[in-house]
Enzyme design. Structure first.
Site: not given
Ligand code: AP5
Ligand code: MG
Ligand code: ZN
Length: 224
Positions: A19, A94, A133, A166
């Site tokens: 996204k 969501r 990531r 993260r």
């Protein structure tokens, strides 16, 4: 830039579906403001605000921040002047409650969600992407050690900011986020299908290919 109408487009998909990657690629091209609930919460945390502290207590566990707090933040954000041409929502709504609150708030102003792009990716691939990531501490641009490394290791191509992983991308928390997605967010697929707004995109393909399909889907729906 497409159509004269103010466009409200939702990117729906699991954690790691792409996204944020796609929103960064296509929002400018379409003249839409990229609004990412997770990015806004991380900004609040970095600033040390009360909202940031509340959000952190949920995010670090892989749980959703309560609807009331989240809806208020997003409705405030989409009213800002940079949203005049429309918005590309990433990570919101969501839950069904968030989706209904958004529909009601837009309806009060004679506006509506134009379309919902559902980026579909298998679980195995989602976990693989999240484990690789790295994101920019400054502008939150996502990179990937395998698929999309930065040009200079550890530095953001766009702004030179420091890249970090993260804290909610650890294997355990990522799996929790996927569970939460399946129970709390998947019902939105039916909600927006019934509303005739859902378009499914195969998110397993390469980053550019997925981007082209998203843009094409928007152009088909709302005209060039
Ligand atoms: P949020 O920040 O929204 O995280 P998320 O939904 O879990 O989604 P991600 O950011 O993990 O995935 P993405 O789809 O953006 O993937 P990306 O493009 O980075 O939310 C974090 C937390 O905030 C939540 O857990 C919750 O606590 C809270 N929160 C946020 N919104 C909320 C809401 N509405 N209500 C309540 N709480 C909320 O890509 C992932 C990786 O894959 C990258 O490394 C990328 O380079 C790579 N990649 C992308 N596309 C491809 C491709 N096509 N092929 C190969 N690799 C790819
Ligand atoms: Mg994201
Ligand atoms: Zn950056």
């Amino acid at each position: 830039m497409i159509s004269g109408e103010q466009l409200y487009v939702i990117l729906l998909g699991a954690p790691g579906a792409g996204k944020g990657t796609q929103a960064a690629l296509i929002s400018q091209r379409l003249g839409l403001a990229h609004i990412a609930s997770g990015d806004l919460f991380r900004q609040e945390q970095a600033s040390g605000s009360e909202l940031g502290k509340v959000a952190k207590s949920y995010m670090e566990k892989g749980l959703l921040v309560p609807d009331e707090v989240t809806v208020k933040m997003i409705l405030g954000r989409i009213a800002a002047p940079d949203c005049a041409q429309g918005v590309l929502l990433d990570g919101f709504p969501r839950t069904l409650e968030q989706a209904k609150a958004l529909d009601e708030a837009l309806a009060e102003e004679g506006k509506r969600i134009n379309m919902v792009l559902y980026i579909k990716v298998s679980n195995e691939e989602l976990l693989r992407r999240l484990s690789g990531r790295w994101i920019c501490r400054n502008c939150q641009a996502p990179y990937n050690i395998v698929e999309l490394p930065s040009k200079v290791p550890g530095k953001c191509d766009a702004c030179g900011g420091e890249l970090y992983q993260r804290p909610d991308d650890t294997a355990e928390t990522a799996r929790k986020r996927l569970d939460v997605y399946f129970t709390q967010t998947m019902p939105l697929i039916e909600y927006y299908t019934k509303a005739g707004k859902l378009v499914e995109i195969d998110g397993e393909k390469g980053i550019e290919e997925v981007g082209e399909e998203l843009v094409a889907a928007i152009e088909v729906r709302v005209g060039k």
